[in-house]
Every structure is written in C-alpha cells, then in structure tokens.
Design an enzyme around this catalytic site. Structure first.
Site, PDB file in Angstrom:
ATOM      1  N   ARG A 130     -37.141 -19.474  11.326  1.00  0.00           N
ATOM      2  CA  ARG A 130     -36.102 -19.207  11.958  1.00  0.00           C
ATOM      3  C   ARG A 130     -36.029 -17.814  12.445  1.00  0.00           C
ATOM      4  NH1 ARG A 130     -33.449 -22.309   8.094  1.00  0.00           N
ATOM      5  NH2 ARG A 130     -32.928 -24.465   8.856  1.00  0.00           N
ATOM      6  N   LYS A 152     -38.550 -12.070  26.646  1.00  0.00           N
ATOM      7  CA  LYS A 152     -38.545 -13.390  27.224  1.00  0.00           C
ATOM      8  C   LYS A 152     -39.929 -14.031  26.405  1.00  0.00           C
ATOM      9  CE  LYS A 152     -36.369 -13.649  31.325  1.00  0.00           C
ATOM     10  NZ  LYS A 152     -36.478 -13.890  33.204  1.00  0.00           N
ATOM     11  N   GLU A 194     -47.330  -7.080  39.564  1.00  0.00           N
ATOM     12  CA  GLU A 194     -45.928  -6.815  38.922  1.00  0.00           C
ATOM     13  C   GLU A 194     -45.762  -5.455  38.742  1.00  0.00           C
ATOM     14  OE1 GLU A 194     -44.207  -9.467  37.685  1.00  0.00           O
ATOM     15  OE2 GLU A 194     -45.569 -11.069  36.838  1.00  0.00           O
ATOM     16  N   LYS A 235     -38.217  -1.594  33.773  1.00  0.00           N
ATOM     17  CA  LYS A 235     -37.848  -2.548  33.212  1.00  0.00           C
ATOM     18  C   LYS A 235     -36.951  -2.532  31.859  1.00  0.00           C
ATOM     19  CE  LYS A 235     -39.221  -7.220  31.426  1.00  0.00           C
ATOM     20  NZ  LYS A 235     -40.248  -8.205  31.518  1.00  0.00           N
ATOM     21  N   GLU A 245     -30.264 -12.117  31.403  1.00  0.00           N
ATOM     22  CA  GLU A 245     -30.403 -12.671  32.768  1.00  0.00           C
ATOM     23  C   GLU A 245     -29.051 -13.238  33.203  1.00  0.00           C
ATOM     24  OE1 GLU A 245     -34.382 -13.785  33.942  1.00  0.00           O
ATOM     25  OE2 GLU A 245     -33.238 -14.907  35.387  1.00  0.00           O
ATOM     26  N   ARG A 249     -31.044  -8.963  35.885  1.00  0.00           N
ATOM     27  CA  ARG A 249     -32.413  -9.031  35.470  1.00  0.00           C
ATOM     28  C   ARG A 249     -33.073 -10.168  36.218  1.00  0.00           C
ATOM     29  NH1 ARG A 249     -34.682  -9.792  29.349  1.00  0.00           N
ATOM     30  NH2 ARG A 249     -37.145 -10.359  29.833  1.00  0.00           N
ATOM     31  N   ASN A 253     -37.592 -11.247  38.940  1.00  0.00           N
ATOM     32  CA  ASN A 253     -38.230 -12.465  39.386  1.00  0.00           C
ATOM     33  C   ASN A 253     -38.434 -12.313  41.020  1.00  0.00           C
ATOM     34  OD1 ASN A 253     -37.945 -13.650  36.906  1.00  0.00           O
ATOM     35  ND2 ASN A 253     -35.519 -14.406  37.434  1.00  0.00           N
ATOM     36  N   HIS A 256     -41.240 -14.405  42.257  1.00  0.00           N
ATOM     37  CA  HIS A 256     -41.579 -15.480  41.551  1.00  0.00           C
ATOM     38  C   HIS A 256     -41.384 -17.095  41.764  1.00  0.00           C
ATOM     39  CE1 HIS A 256     -42.323 -12.178  38.784  1.00  0.00           C
ATOM     40  NE2 HIS A 256     -42.606 -12.831  37.751  1.00  0.00           N
ATOM     41  N   HIS A 260     -44.231 -19.070  41.641  1.00  0.00           N
ATOM     42  CA  HIS A 260     -44.225 -20.169  40.686  1.00  0.00           C
ATOM     43  C   HIS A 260     -44.610 -21.502  41.005  1.00  0.00           C
ATOM     44  CE1 HIS A 260     -41.829 -18.294  36.780  1.00  0.00           C
ATOM     45  NE2 HIS A 260     -42.887 -17.674  37.341  1.00  0.00           N
ATOM     46  N   HIS A 274     -51.565 -15.799  37.665  1.00  0.00           N
ATOM     47  CA  HIS A 274     -49.761 -15.530  37.782  1.00  0.00           C
ATOM     48  C   HIS A 274     -49.375 -14.408  38.671  1.00  0.00           C
ATOM     49  CE1 HIS A 274     -45.590 -15.397  36.762  1.00  0.00           C
ATOM     50  NE2 HIS A 274     -45.933 -14.177  36.259  1.00  0.00           N
TER      51      HIS A 274
HETATM   52  P1  NAD Z   1     -53.546 -14.053  30.029  1.00  0.00           P
HETATM   53  O1  NAD Z   1     -52.702 -13.555  28.735  1.00  0.00           O
HETATM   54  O2  NAD Z   1     -53.734 -15.406  30.263  1.00  0.00           O
HETATM   55  O3  NAD Z   1     -54.934 -12.964  30.322  1.00  0.00           O
HETATM   56  C1  NAD Z   1     -55.589 -13.105  31.525  1.00  0.00           C
HETATM   57  C2  NAD Z   1     -57.135 -13.138  30.926  1.00  0.00           C
HETATM   58  O4  NAD Z   1     -57.431 -12.076  30.705  1.00  0.00           O
HETATM   59  C3  NAD Z   1     -57.128 -14.171  29.860  1.00  0.00           C
HETATM   60  O5  NAD Z   1     -58.389 -14.748  30.140  1.00  0.00           O
HETATM   61  C4  NAD Z   1     -57.358 -13.080  28.604  1.00  0.00           C
HETATM   62  O6  NAD Z   1     -58.224 -13.566  27.675  1.00  0.00           O
HETATM   63  C5  NAD Z   1     -58.222 -11.976  29.296  1.00  0.00           C
HETATM   64  N1  NAD Z   1     -57.811 -10.790  28.708  1.00  0.00           N
HETATM   65  C6  NAD Z   1     -56.716 -10.277  28.149  1.00  0.00           C
HETATM   66  N2  NAD Z   1     -56.981  -8.931  27.781  1.00  0.00           N
HETATM   67  C7  NAD Z   1     -58.172  -8.921  28.055  1.00  0.00           C
HETATM   68  C8  NAD Z   1     -58.869  -7.342  27.645  1.00  0.00           C
HETATM   69  N3  NAD Z   1     -58.458  -6.262  27.606  1.00  0.00           N
HETATM   70  N4  NAD Z   1     -60.326  -7.372  28.053  1.00  0.00           N
HETATM   71  C9  NAD Z   1     -61.111  -8.629  28.649  1.00  0.00           C
HETATM   72  N5  NAD Z   1     -60.120  -9.774  28.851  1.00  0.00           N
HETATM   73  C10 NAD Z   1     -58.664  -9.857  28.764  1.00  0.00           C
HETATM   74  O7  NAD Z   1     -52.676 -13.492  31.578  1.00  0.00           O
HETATM   75  P2  NAD Z   1     -51.718 -12.335  31.771  1.00  0.00           P
HETATM   76  O8  NAD Z   1     -51.785 -12.076  33.264  1.00  0.00           O
HETATM   77  O9  NAD Z   1     -51.906 -11.248  31.042  1.00  0.00           O
HETATM   78  O10 NAD Z   1     -50.040 -13.010  31.554  1.00  0.00           O
HETATM   79  C11 NAD Z   1     -49.836 -14.049  32.466  1.00  0.00           C
HETATM   80  C12 NAD Z   1     -48.608 -14.718  31.657  1.00  0.00           C
HETATM   81  O11 NAD Z   1     -47.620 -13.695  31.382  1.00  0.00           O
HETATM   82  C13 NAD Z   1     -48.033 -15.687  32.378  1.00  0.00           C
HETATM   83  O12 NAD Z   1     -47.960 -16.879  31.570  1.00  0.00           O
HETATM   84  C14 NAD Z   1     -46.917 -15.387  32.761  1.00  0.00           C
HETATM   85  O13 NAD Z   1     -45.805 -16.472  32.903  1.00  0.00           O
HETATM   86  C15 NAD Z   1     -46.397 -14.532  31.781  1.00  0.00           C
HETATM   87  N6  NAD Z   1     -45.348 -13.525  31.986  1.00  0.00           N
HETATM   88  C16 NAD Z   1     -44.239 -13.512  30.934  1.00  0.00           C
HETATM   89  C17 NAD Z   1     -43.276 -12.283  31.425  1.00  0.00           C
HETATM   90  C18 NAD Z   1     -42.232 -12.142  30.202  1.00  0.00           C
HETATM   91  O14 NAD Z   1     -41.245 -11.621  30.624  1.00  0.00           O
HETATM   92  N7  NAD Z   1     -42.448 -12.708  29.330  1.00  0.00           N
HETATM   93  C19 NAD Z   1     -43.367 -11.526  32.348  1.00  0.00           C
HETATM   94  C20 NAD Z   1     -44.573 -11.846  33.202  1.00  0.00           C
HETATM   95  C21 NAD Z   1     -45.316 -12.717  33.112  1.00  0.00           C
HETATM   96  N1  GLY Z   2     -40.537 -11.163  34.032  1.00  0.00           N
HETATM   97  C1  GLY Z   2     -39.262 -11.341  34.177  1.00  0.00           C
HETATM   98  C2  GLY Z   2     -38.187 -10.926  33.087  1.00  0.00           C
HETATM   99  O1  GLY Z   2     -38.631 -10.382  32.083  1.00  0.00           O
HETATM  100  O2  GLY Z   2     -37.193 -11.280  33.281  1.00  0.00           O
END
Ligand code: NAD
Ligand code: GLY
Length: 377
Positions: A130, A152, A194, A235, A245, A249, A253, A256, A260, A274
């Site tokens: 939990r 998030k 971003e 942010k 949100e 907030r 997006n 997005h 998406h 992404h």
């Molecule tokens: P990811 O985590 O898949 O990383 C991209 C690639 O880079 C992967 O293959 C990973 O193994 C590699 N990698 C990561 N760090 C590395 C490093 N230092 N050296 C070498 N390789 C490395 O993708 P991302 O672009 O970081 O994140 C995308 C995700 O984030 C999506 O799922 C998206 O929905 C999510 N997201 C979430 C929020 C939120 O607020 N929670 C906001 C924006 C995006």
């Molecule tokens: N990336 C969108 C949010 O954090 O709200």
C-alpha cells in the site's frame, strides 16, 4: 602555481507540496551521492533499485557502489528496456520481486532509468504494501526534465497510454547530467522536445533562449544544467498549484493528444519515440491553433523550424512504416484520458509561451485538420 578547483554546487529545485515536498538535485556526477542522500532522508532503510537492462549495463554498478559506501543494503530488479515494459505483466513481475525480496514499508525503491522505469517503478512503489517511498534517479533527458517530477506513475493499457496508474510523489529526485553522456543522440533529441515544451507552453523567453543555445544544451555543461533547472522549475510550479490535474497541470500535455495517437498508431515502437511524438504533436497543436485563427502562421513556422533544426519530426510523413489514417487517429484520440463526456480537450496556443486548455473541441474539426495534414507528403 596551484589553481584552486572550483566546486560546482548542484542546483536544487524544490517541489512544494506541503509535507510531501521534495527536492530535485541537478548537477554533474551526482550519482555518487545517492547513498548519502538516501541515508540522510531514511536512515536504516534498504534500497530496491528498479532499472532496465540497458541502464543497468551503464550505471547500476555506480548506484550500487554509492549505496554500499553509505552502508545501505540493496537489491536490484531488472526489466527489458523500452516502452513495452510499461505493461501489467512487467508491473506484476516488479511487484512480486519487491515482495519476494521482503522490501518493507520502511525501505525505499530507487527508480534508476528513463521515463519507463520511473513510471513503472513509481507505480510499483505506490502499490506494494500500500505504498513505499521512492527516489527517482532519471537517466534520460526526458526523465530529468519531465517524468521524474510530479508524481504521475503508471503503465499502459491495451486501450491506450498511461491508463492505469497512481499519483505517487518521490521523496527525492537526483538528476545527474553526466548520466546523459551514454544516452543515444536520438533519445536525447526526444527528451529535448519535452524541454522545448516548457518554453512553448508558458515561457517565450526560454523558447527564444533555446533557439539561440540549443547546441550548447546538446553539448553538455552549464547550458544543459541551466535548461534542465528552468524546465524543472516550470514543472514544479505547475505541479505545486495543481498536483492532481484539475486545471493548469493539463498544460503539460501540450502536444500529447496528437502525440499519443501517433505513438499508439506506431505501436509504441522505435518507429516513433515518446518525445518525438510530443514534438510532432506540439507542431500539430500550433498548426491547429493557427487554423482556428488563434495565432499567425509565422508562429507555427518558428516552432516547426526549431524542432526540425534539432532533428525532431514535425510532419506525420516522417514516421517510417504504414501511414495512420485520420479515422484510426481519431479512435485513438477518443480513447485518450483527456476526453470528457465525448468532447475533446486540447492544449492550444495563442502564441509561443501562451498555451491554454481548450475544452469542447469539435471532433469533426480535428478530423478535417488531420485529413489535411496526412495528405501532405
Ligand atoms: P525510456 O525510459 O524507455 O528510455 C529510453 C531508452 O534509453 C531506453 O532504451 C533506455 O534503456 C535507454 N536509456 C535510458 N537511460 C540511458 C542512459 N543514461 N544511457 C543509455 N541508454 C539509456 O524512455 P524515456 O524517453 O525516458 O521515457 C518515456 C516514457 O516516459 C513514456 O512511457 C512516457 O509516457 C513517460 N512519461 C511520463 C511522464 C510522467 O509525468 N510520469 C512524463 C513524460 C513522459
Ligand atoms: N507530463 C505531464 C504531467 O506530468 O502532468
């Protein structure tokens, strides 16, 4: 003559959420301080590092060494790299591994990776027993400027992105900019989308600064750290005033809803990352705003020019493979959680730095716009 080495202090950005406030520490070579920083916050806790196989190869040993040096016992859980790990089966594997390793309420999860790991490990931390506390150690630019901040967490459903999850704030974010040195250039560019988003949605001066200084941000050093700090401050301010949100907030997006849909149509694959989808989505959001008479075409041209200059896709035709149809994209947009009672909510703009939430956008107008855009070769 002895030259004194200047110690460059990390930048600290505070996310102000009352008792759940936390710091984002930004600087080069900070991973070595993970253990000491964790011990200061939660003395006596064990650490469960959740990471992906690629990040593990580059940075797990350093994270473990830092914990060990601080006397913190740790275990690690590895998942395959990439968006495919944001699914129920992998989430279950991570939760089961944490439980099997007897990670308790007083222990800590460390999310070491990009946005996929932050979202997945954060959701596992929110769920196991939990709720366990967790620390974000973002290793992609995207994660350092966006996903590690704001709480998030979640995974994808077969119906769309991020449809299963929870708000669960970390207790600390350590953004070590040296970790980005191993990041493939395409991933860095995707994260840059971003970063540019903060300028486009609310800070015209930052966008102009990025237009002038983007190559220094890519090169590393002080410009990169400055730009990450500006992004995190933007942010943090939005999250502090609208954590769940209900209002502002949603501005985060920007790009997005279109993004998406293209990302889902490309099967959440290497065809479109992404961040690339967000870049394309922002170009489309500005073009759609101009089509509605909200801003002049010259503003759209400026946005498209900058995103294209850094190497981001700005036209649907640049996505390799089979072209999505307007109907397919509209179905995907309808599944997006920004849809309320059948009407579409979009983040539109009255200019660079002036985004706003537009409710009740007519789906027929979006469909007509997509048909026009998809017809461009
Ligand atoms: P990811 O985590 O898949 O990383 C991209 C690639 O880079 C992967 O293959 C990973 O193994 C590699 N990698 C990561 N760090 C590395 C490093 N230092 N050296 C070498 N390789 C490395 O993708 P991302 O672009 O970081 O994140 C995308 C995700 O984030 C999506 O799922 C998206 O929905 C999510 N997201 C979430 C929020 C939120 O607020 N929670 C906001 C924006 C995006
Ligand atoms: N990336 C969108 C949010 O954090 O709200």
């Amino acid at each position: 003559m002895t030259v004194a080495l200047r110690t460059i202090e990390p930048i600290v950005v505070e996310v102000g959420l009352g008792q759940r406030s936390y710091g984002i520490v930004i600087g080069r070579n900070l991973l070595v301080s993970l253990g000491q920083r964790m011990k200061a916050l939660r003395p006596g806790a064990r650490a469960a590092i959740v990471t992906d196989e690629t990040v593990a190869k580059h940075h797990l040993a350093a994270a473990e060494a830092s914990l060990k040096a601080a006397g913190i016992p740790s275990i690690s859980v590895h998942v395959p790299a990439g968006e495919g790990s944001k699914k129920i089966a992998t989430f279950e594997d991570v939760c089961e591994a944490l439980i099997a390793e007897r990670i308790e309420r007083d222990d800590l999860v460390v999310a070491l990776g990009g946005g996929v790991i932050g979202d997945l490990a954060g959701f596992a931390a929110a769920s196991v027993r939990r709720g366990l506390d967790f620390i974000q150690v973002p290793t992609t630019l995207l994660a350092q400027v966006d996903s590690s901040v704001g709480g998030k967490t979640g995974i994808n459903s077969r119906h769309g992105k991020n449809l299963i999850g929870a708000f669960h704030q970390p207790i600390l974010v350590i953004a070590d900019t040296a970790l980005l040195d191993t990041l493939p250039p395409r991933e860095f560019r995707a994260g840059y989308a971003e970063m540019a988003k903060y300028g486009l949605l609310g800070d015209a001066a930052f966008f102009a600064w990025l237009e002038a200084n983007w190559s220094d941000v890519f090169a590393g050093g002080a410009a990169r750290e400055h730009a990450i700090a500006v992004s995190c401050r933007a942010k943090a301010a939005i999250v502090a005033r609208d954590e769940r949100e209900h209002g502002d907030r949603a501005l985060l997006n920007l790009g997005h809803t279109f993004g998406h849909a293209f990302e889902a149509a490309a099967g959440f694959s290497q065809r479109l990352l992404h961040g690339e989808a967000v870049g394309l989505g922002m170009a489309l959001a500005f073009a759609f705003s101009a089509r509605r008479g909200l801003l002049p075409d010259s503003e759209v041209d400026r946005v498209v020019h900058h995103l294209a200059t850094v190497g981001l896709p700005t036209h649907a035709a640049q996505i390799p493979g089979e072209r999505a149809s307007a109907d397919q994209l509209m179905d995907l947009i309808a599944q997006d959680k920004k849809v309320k009672r059948g009407t579409l909510t979009f983040i539109l703009a009255r200019g660079i730095g002036s985004a706003f939430v537009a409710k009740d956008v007519d789906p027929a107008e979006v469909r007509a716009f997509l048909i026009e855009k998809l017809a461009v070769q």
